[in-house]
Scaffold this motif. Structure first.
Motif, PDB file in Angstrom:
ATOM      1  N   LEU A   1       0.819  -1.205   0.000  1.00 47.53           N
ATOM      2  CA  LEU A   1       0.000   0.000   0.000  1.00 47.53           C
ATOM      3  C   LEU A   1       0.858   1.262   0.000  1.00 47.53           C
ATOM      4  O   LEU A   1       0.572   2.231  -0.718  1.00 47.53           O
ATOM      5  N   LEU A   2       1.929   1.247   0.784  1.00 43.26           N
ATOM      6  CA  LEU A   2       2.830   2.402   0.846  1.00 43.26           C
ATOM      7  C   LEU A   2       3.471   2.668  -0.511  1.00 43.26           C
ATOM      8  O   LEU A   2       3.485   3.808  -0.986  1.00 43.26           O
ATOM      9  N   GLU A   3       3.972   1.638  -1.140  1.00 48.00           N
ATOM     10  CA  GLU A   3       4.610   1.821  -2.452  1.00 48.00           C
ATOM     11  C   GLU A   3       3.617   2.289  -3.505  1.00 48.00           C
ATOM     12  O   GLU A   3       3.929   3.148  -4.327  1.00 48.00           O
ATOM     13  N   ALA A   4       2.401   1.741  -3.476  1.00 47.22           N
ATOM     14  CA  ALA A   4       1.378   2.160  -4.432  1.00 47.22           C
ATOM     15  C   ALA A   4       0.992   3.622  -4.209  1.00 47.22           C
ATOM     16  O   ALA A   4       0.812   4.380  -5.172  1.00 47.22           O
ATOM     17  N   LEU A   5       0.882   4.022  -2.947  1.00 50.66           N
ATOM     18  CA  LEU A   5       0.524   5.410  -2.639  1.00 50.66           C
ATOM     19  C   LEU A   5       1.620   6.374  -3.073  1.00 50.66           C
ATOM     20  O   LEU A   5       1.348   7.437  -3.634  1.00 50.66           O
ATOM     21  N   LYS A   6       2.875   5.995  -2.847  1.00 47.34           N
ATOM     22  CA  LYS A   6       3.990   6.836  -3.303  1.00 47.34           C
ATOM     23  C   LYS A   6       3.950   7.004  -4.820  1.00 47.34           C
ATOM     24  O   LYS A   6       4.122   8.119  -5.336  1.00 47.34           O
ATOM     25  N   ALA A   7       3.736   5.903  -5.529  1.00 41.98           N
ATOM     26  CA  ALA A   7       3.688   5.957  -6.994  1.00 41.98           C
ATOM     27  C   ALA A   7       2.525   6.826  -7.467  1.00 41.98           C
ATOM     28  O   ALA A   7       2.661   7.614  -8.417  1.00 41.98           O
TER      29      ALA A   7
ATOM     30  N   ALA B   1      -2.419  12.090   1.219  1.00 40.98           N
ATOM     31  CA  ALA B   1      -1.540  10.964   0.881  1.00 40.98           C
ATOM     32  C   ALA B   1      -0.122  11.227   1.367  1.00 40.98           C
ATOM     33  O   ALA B   1       0.527  10.333   1.932  1.00 40.98           O
ATOM     34  N   ARG B   2       0.360  12.443   1.170  1.00 38.54           N
ATOM     35  CA  ARG B   2       1.706  12.782   1.647  1.00 38.54           C
ATOM     36  C   ARG B   2       1.792  12.694   3.170  1.00 38.54           C
ATOM     37  O   ARG B   2       2.815  12.263   3.716  1.00 38.54           O
ATOM     38  N   ALA B   3       0.738  13.104   3.863  1.00 38.18           N
ATOM     39  CA  ALA B   3       0.726  12.997   5.325  1.00 38.18           C
ATOM     40  C   ALA B   3       0.759  11.530   5.758  1.00 38.18           C
ATOM     41  O   ALA B   3       1.455  11.168   6.714  1.00 38.18           O
ATOM     42  N   ALA B   4       0.012  10.682   5.060  1.00 36.08           N
ATOM     43  CA  ALA B   4       0.022   9.258   5.381  1.00 36.08           C
ATOM     44  C   ALA B   4       1.386   8.633   5.114  1.00 36.08           C
ATOM     45  O   ALA B   4       1.876   7.808   5.900  1.00 36.08           O
ATOM     46  N   ILE B   5       2.022   9.034   4.022  1.00 34.26           N
ATOM     47  CA  ILE B   5       3.375   8.538   3.705  1.00 34.26           C
ATOM     48  C   ILE B   5       4.353   8.977   4.781  1.00 34.26           C
ATOM     49  O   ILE B   5       5.177   8.180   5.248  1.00 34.26           O
ATOM     50  N   ALA B   6       4.260  10.236   5.193  1.00 35.56           N
ATOM     51  CA  ALA B   6       5.152  10.735   6.242  1.00 35.56           C
ATOM     52  C   ALA B   6       4.934   9.964   7.549  1.00 35.56           C
ATOM     53  O   ALA B   6       5.887   9.621   8.243  1.00 35.56           O
TER      54      ALA B   6
ATOM     55  N   PRO C   1      -9.277  21.548  -6.268  1.00 36.63           N
ATOM     56  CA  PRO C   1      -8.940  21.485  -4.847  1.00 36.63           C
ATOM     57  C   PRO C   1      -9.027  20.061  -4.277  1.00 36.63           C
ATOM     58  O   PRO C   1      -8.317  19.726  -3.330  1.00 36.63           O
ATOM     59  N   GLY C   2      -9.897  19.242  -4.849  1.00 39.38           N
ATOM     60  CA  GLY C   2      -9.994  17.854  -4.394  1.00 39.38           C
ATOM     61  C   GLY C   2      -8.710  17.081  -4.651  1.00 39.38           C
ATOM     62  O   GLY C   2      -8.277  16.282  -3.807  1.00 39.38           O
ATOM     63  N   ILE C   3      -8.086  17.328  -5.800  1.00 37.68           N
ATOM     64  CA  ILE C   3      -6.817  16.679  -6.117  1.00 37.68           C
ATOM     65  C   ILE C   3      -5.744  17.146  -5.138  1.00 37.68           C
ATOM     66  O   ILE C   3      -4.983  16.341  -4.595  1.00 37.68           O
ATOM     67  N   LYS C   4      -5.706  18.444  -4.895  1.00 40.70           N
ATOM     68  CA  LYS C   4      -4.724  18.988  -3.952  1.00 40.70           C
ATOM     69  C   LYS C   4      -4.907  18.382  -2.563  1.00 40.70           C
ATOM     70  O   LYS C   4      -3.934  18.009  -1.900  1.00 40.70           O
ATOM     71  N   SER C   5      -6.141  18.277  -2.138  1.00 39.26           N
ATOM     72  CA  SER C   5      -6.438  17.735  -0.817  1.00 39.26           C
ATOM     73  C   SER C   5      -6.038  16.262  -0.716  1.00 39.26           C
ATOM     74  O   SER C   5      -5.436  15.833   0.276  1.00 39.26           O
ATOM     75  N   CYS C   6      -6.356  15.493  -1.741  1.00 38.34           N
ATOM     76  CA  CYS C   6      -6.003  14.066  -1.739  1.00 38.34           C
ATOM     77  C   CYS C   6      -4.494  13.864  -1.709  1.00 38.34           C
ATOM     78  O   CYS C   6      -3.989  13.004  -0.984  1.00 38.34           O
ATOM     79  N   VAL C   7      -3.774  14.654  -2.472  1.00 44.14           N
ATOM     80  CA  VAL C   7      -2.313  14.544  -2.492  1.00 44.14           C
ATOM     81  C   VAL C   7      -1.747  14.933  -1.124  1.00 44.14           C
ATOM     82  O   VAL C   7      -0.844  14.264  -0.604  1.00 44.14           O
ATOM     83  N   ALA C   8      -2.292  15.980  -0.531  1.00 42.19           N
ATOM     84  CA  ALA C   8      -1.811  16.396   0.800  1.00 42.19           C
ATOM     85  C   ALA C   8      -2.071  15.291   1.832  1.00 42.19           C
ATOM     86  O   ALA C   8      -1.199  14.987   2.661  1.00 42.19           O
TER      87      ALA C   8
END
Length: 104
Positions: A62-68, A95-100, A86-93
């Motif tokens: 899941l982590l690798e898929a999310l990073k990709a 996702a980045r928080a989850a990766i961190a 804004p939805g794309i921006k929010s989802c990426v933010a």
């Protein structure tokens, strides 16, 4: 960000079956045991426990898929542009928080 966790894939295997409990090890190929868990078959939530094992086992994938996915979306959209959805921006933010969270 460099991951500090044991590389995947992970999977779980039964190590010992007791009367009402099953001990399982979450392992990684060529790395050994990553975590140990138990399923208590006498509890009504044993299916939840098995679902938790599946989720934990899938974590590296899941982590690798999310990073990709974040990399791909970041390449396709200018996330600094005011007109970007804004939805794309929010989802990426998120996702980045989850990766961190997973890699800190």
């Amino acid at each position: 960000m460099e991951a500090k966790h044991t590389p995947g894939p992970w999977f779980y295997v039964s190590q010992r079956d007791w009367a009402h409990r099953q001990d399982v090890h979450i392992t990684a190929m060529n790395w050994g045991v990553v975590a140990v868990a138990s399923i208590d078959w006498s509890l009504a939530v044993c299916e939840v426990q098995r679902a938790n094992l599946n989720l934990i086992s899938a974590a590296p994938d899941l982590l690798e898929a999310l990073k990709a996915l974040v990399d791909d979306v970041s390449d396709r959209f200018d996330l600094e542009c005011p007109s970007t959805n804004p939805g794309i921006k929010s989802c990426v933010a998120e996702a980045r928080a989850a990766i961190a969270k997973a890699t800190s």
